[in-house]
Design a protein around this motif. Sequence first.
Motif, PDB file in Angstrom:
ATOM      1  N   PRO A   1      -4.514  -4.338  -9.474  1.00 48.82           N
ATOM      2  CA  PRO A   1      -4.673  -5.512  -8.622  1.00 48.82           C
ATOM      3  C   PRO A   1      -4.685  -5.103  -7.151  1.00 48.82           C
ATOM      4  O   PRO A   1      -3.938  -4.210  -6.747  1.00 48.82           O
ATOM      5  N   LEU A   2      -5.540  -5.743  -6.376  1.00 44.71           N
ATOM      6  CA  LEU A   2      -5.718  -5.365  -4.972  1.00 44.71           C
ATOM      7  C   LEU A   2      -5.572  -6.593  -4.077  1.00 44.71           C
ATOM      8  O   LEU A   2      -6.027  -7.686  -4.428  1.00 44.71           O
ATOM      9  N   THR A   3      -4.907  -6.387  -2.931  1.00 43.40           N
ATOM     10  CA  THR A   3      -4.849  -7.445  -1.920  1.00 43.40           C
ATOM     11  C   THR A   3      -5.730  -7.037  -0.751  1.00 43.40           C
ATOM     12  O   THR A   3      -5.501  -6.003  -0.125  1.00 43.40           O
ATOM     13  N   ILE A   4      -6.761  -7.834  -0.517  1.00 45.32           N
ATOM     14  CA  ILE A   4      -7.676  -7.599   0.603  1.00 45.32           C
ATOM     15  C   ILE A   4      -7.146  -8.366   1.809  1.00 45.32           C
ATOM     16  O   ILE A   4      -6.779  -9.536   1.685  1.00 45.32           O
TER      17      ILE A   4
ATOM     18  N   ASP B   1       1.628 -12.278   1.331  1.00 41.98           N
ATOM     19  CA  ASP B   1       2.733 -11.337   1.138  1.00 41.98           C
ATOM     20  C   ASP B   1       2.146 -10.021   0.614  1.00 41.98           C
ATOM     21  O   ASP B   1       1.431 -10.014  -0.390  1.00 41.98           O
ATOM     22  N   ILE B   2       2.428  -8.934   1.310  1.00 45.02           N
ATOM     23  CA  ILE B   2       1.821  -7.659   0.882  1.00 45.02           C
ATOM     24  C   ILE B   2       2.862  -6.627   0.437  1.00 45.02           C
ATOM     25  O   ILE B   2       2.511  -5.493   0.118  1.00 45.02           O
ATOM     26  N   THR B   3       4.125  -7.020   0.410  1.00 41.59           N
ATOM     27  CA  THR B   3       5.173  -6.079  -0.001  1.00 41.59           C
ATOM     28  C   THR B   3       4.936  -5.646  -1.451  1.00 41.59           C
ATOM     29  O   THR B   3       4.654  -6.486  -2.325  1.00 41.59           O
ATOM     30  N   ASP B   4       5.013  -4.332  -1.719  1.00 41.44           N
ATOM     31  CA  ASP B   4       4.812  -3.757  -3.051  1.00 41.44           C
ATOM     32  C   ASP B   4       3.424  -4.065  -3.635  1.00 41.44           C
ATOM     33  O   ASP B   4       3.269  -4.205  -4.855  1.00 41.44           O
ATOM     34  N   ARG B   5       2.452  -4.177  -2.793  1.00 40.68           N
ATOM     35  CA  ARG B   5       1.062  -4.411  -3.242  1.00 40.68           C
ATOM     36  C   ARG B   5       0.168  -3.281  -2.750  1.00 40.68           C
ATOM     37  O   ARG B   5       0.431  -2.681  -1.701  1.00 40.68           O
ATOM     38  N   ASP B   6      -0.904  -3.017  -3.504  1.00 40.95           N
ATOM     39  CA  ASP B   6      -1.977  -2.169  -2.988  1.00 40.95           C
ATOM     40  C   ASP B   6      -2.814  -3.029  -2.059  1.00 40.95           C
ATOM     41  O   ASP B   6      -3.315  -4.093  -2.458  1.00 40.95           O
ATOM     42  N   VAL B   7      -2.954  -2.569  -0.813  1.00 39.42           N
ATOM     43  CA  VAL B   7      -3.595  -3.399   0.216  1.00 39.42           C
ATOM     44  C   VAL B   7      -4.795  -2.668   0.810  1.00 39.42           C
ATOM     45  O   VAL B   7      -4.725  -1.464   1.106  1.00 39.42           O
ATOM     46  N   LEU B   8      -5.883  -3.405   0.984  1.00 42.97           N
ATOM     47  CA  LEU B   8      -7.077  -2.850   1.625  1.00 42.97           C
ATOM     48  C   LEU B   8      -7.450  -3.734   2.810  1.00 42.97           C
ATOM     49  O   LEU B   8      -7.752  -4.916   2.650  1.00 42.97           O
ATOM     50  N   LEU B   9      -7.404  -3.124   3.998  1.00 42.10           N
ATOM     51  CA  LEU B   9      -7.810  -3.824   5.226  1.00 42.10           C
ATOM     52  C   LEU B   9      -9.328  -3.768   5.353  1.00 42.10           C
ATOM     53  O   LEU B   9      -9.921  -2.699   5.144  1.00 42.10           O
ATOM     54  N   ILE B  10      -9.945  -4.877   5.720  1.00 45.41           N
ATOM     55  CA  ILE B  10     -11.404  -4.900   5.874  1.00 45.41           C
ATOM     56  C   ILE B  10     -11.752  -5.312   7.302  1.00 45.41           C
ATOM     57  O   ILE B  10     -11.308  -6.353   7.779  1.00 45.41           O
TER      58      ILE B  10
ATOM     59  N   LEU C   1       1.304  -2.919  11.891  1.00 48.40           N
ATOM     60  CA  LEU C   1       2.002  -4.179  11.609  1.00 48.40           C
ATOM     61  C   LEU C   1       2.199  -4.356  10.099  1.00 48.40           C
ATOM     62  O   LEU C   1       3.277  -4.707   9.617  1.00 48.40           O
ATOM     63  N   MET C   2       1.151  -4.028   9.330  1.00 46.53           N
ATOM     64  CA  MET C   2       1.214  -4.229   7.886  1.00 46.53           C
ATOM     65  C   MET C   2       2.087  -3.180   7.201  1.00 46.53           C
ATOM     66  O   MET C   2       2.761  -3.472   6.218  1.00 46.53           O
ATOM     67  N   GLN C   3       2.064  -1.971   7.743  1.00 43.08           N
ATOM     68  CA  GLN C   3       2.878  -0.898   7.153  1.00 43.08           C
ATOM     69  C   GLN C   3       4.362  -1.271   7.160  1.00 43.08           C
ATOM     70  O   GLN C   3       5.100  -0.965   6.227  1.00 43.08           O
ATOM     71  N   ARG C   4       4.753  -1.993   8.207  1.00 37.46           N
ATOM     72  CA  ARG C   4       6.162  -2.386   8.318  1.00 37.46           C
ATOM     73  C   ARG C   4       6.567  -3.387   7.231  1.00 37.46           C
ATOM     74  O   ARG C   4       7.744  -3.609   6.999  1.00 37.46           O
ATOM     75  N   LEU C   5       5.578  -4.008   6.555  1.00 36.52           N
ATOM     76  CA  LEU C   5       5.878  -5.001   5.518  1.00 36.52           C
ATOM     77  C   LEU C   5       6.014  -4.365   4.131  1.00 36.52           C
ATOM     78  O   LEU C   5       6.200  -5.066   3.136  1.00 36.52           O
ATOM     79  N   GLY C   6       5.883  -3.033   4.050  1.00 40.19           N
ATOM     80  CA  GLY C   6       6.184  -2.318   2.814  1.00 40.19           C
ATOM     81  C   GLY C   6       5.178  -2.441   1.683  1.00 40.19           C
ATOM     82  O   GLY C   6       5.560  -2.674   0.528  1.00 40.19           O
ATOM     83  N   PRO C   7       3.871  -2.257   1.956  1.00 40.87           N
ATOM     84  CA  PRO C   7       2.905  -2.247   0.844  1.00 40.87           C
ATOM     85  C   PRO C   7       3.063  -0.981   0.008  1.00 40.87           C
ATOM     86  O   PRO C   7       3.564   0.036   0.503  1.00 40.87           O
ATOM     87  N   THR C   8       2.634  -1.030  -1.261  1.00 42.39           N
ATOM     88  CA  THR C   8       2.636   0.179  -2.095  1.00 42.39           C
ATOM     89  C   THR C   8       1.663   1.203  -1.512  1.00 42.39           C
ATOM     90  O   THR C   8       1.955   2.392  -1.429  1.00 42.39           O
ATOM     91  N   SER C   9       0.479   0.737  -1.144  1.00 42.56           N
ATOM     92  CA  SER C   9      -0.499   1.602  -0.474  1.00 42.56           C
ATOM     93  C   SER C   9      -1.272   0.759   0.526  1.00 42.56           C
ATOM     94  O   SER C   9      -1.369  -0.463   0.375  1.00 42.56           O
TER      95      SER C   9
END
Length: 188
Positions: free
Chosen positions: A44-47, A96-105, A121-129
């Motif tokens: 699963p991916l969060t864009i 919410d992006i904590t513990d998620r695989d995140v892709l910035l577009i 900013l997003m890194q501070r919210l603790g994404p998985t990647s």
Amino acid sequence: MVRRRCYTKLEKKVPVKTLLDESQLNNGVEKLAQSINETYGDRPLTIVGVLTGSVVLMADLIRKLKMPLRVGVVQTSSYQGTERGALTINSDMMLDITDRDVLLIDDIFDTGHTLQEVRDLMQRLGPTSLKSAVLLCKTGCQKVDWMPEFVAFDIPDEFVVGYGLDYNGEYRNLPFLACLEPEDLGEA
Ligand code: IMP
Ligand code: MG
């Protein structure tokens, strides 16, 4: 006026300096989607799209992605005309992006400062990647020490509009990518 010149070109279908036409853009986005699909597989991916310039790319790209997908946005703004100003980031509408695989577009990687600040900013919210995908990368303009993992096109250092990119809020709706001509800038 810029507006009249732009629409004159559109009506005549003879944009003077088209950098990438619709078919080239479509092929580039297709390849971008393939790389993203291969990288994440079924995960699963969060864009997170960076408004406003990424809206056209987002709409085209997400329909080519095959994994379970959530889509959020942040808004940044830094340009006045063709000059960079202070960067503002509005993340009220981000998921919410904590513990998620995140892709910035984003639409374009120029100096890289915009994506770097959003990434920090997003890194501070603790994404998985956390990775980044852009339609365009302006060759040799980067002022940061990293590059997006996914880039559809490398382009020369020219001010471009269309396919989501604007000049003073206009031209985002052009279906192709064009270099804004010096005389257009002069008349703005
Ligand atoms: P950066 O922070 O210098 O990488 O600039 C990135 C942002 O500036 C992008 O998200 C665009 O919104 C805007 N931008 C940079 N170059 C251009 C351009 O050639 N045309 C339109 N917008 C641009
Ligand atoms: Mg932008």
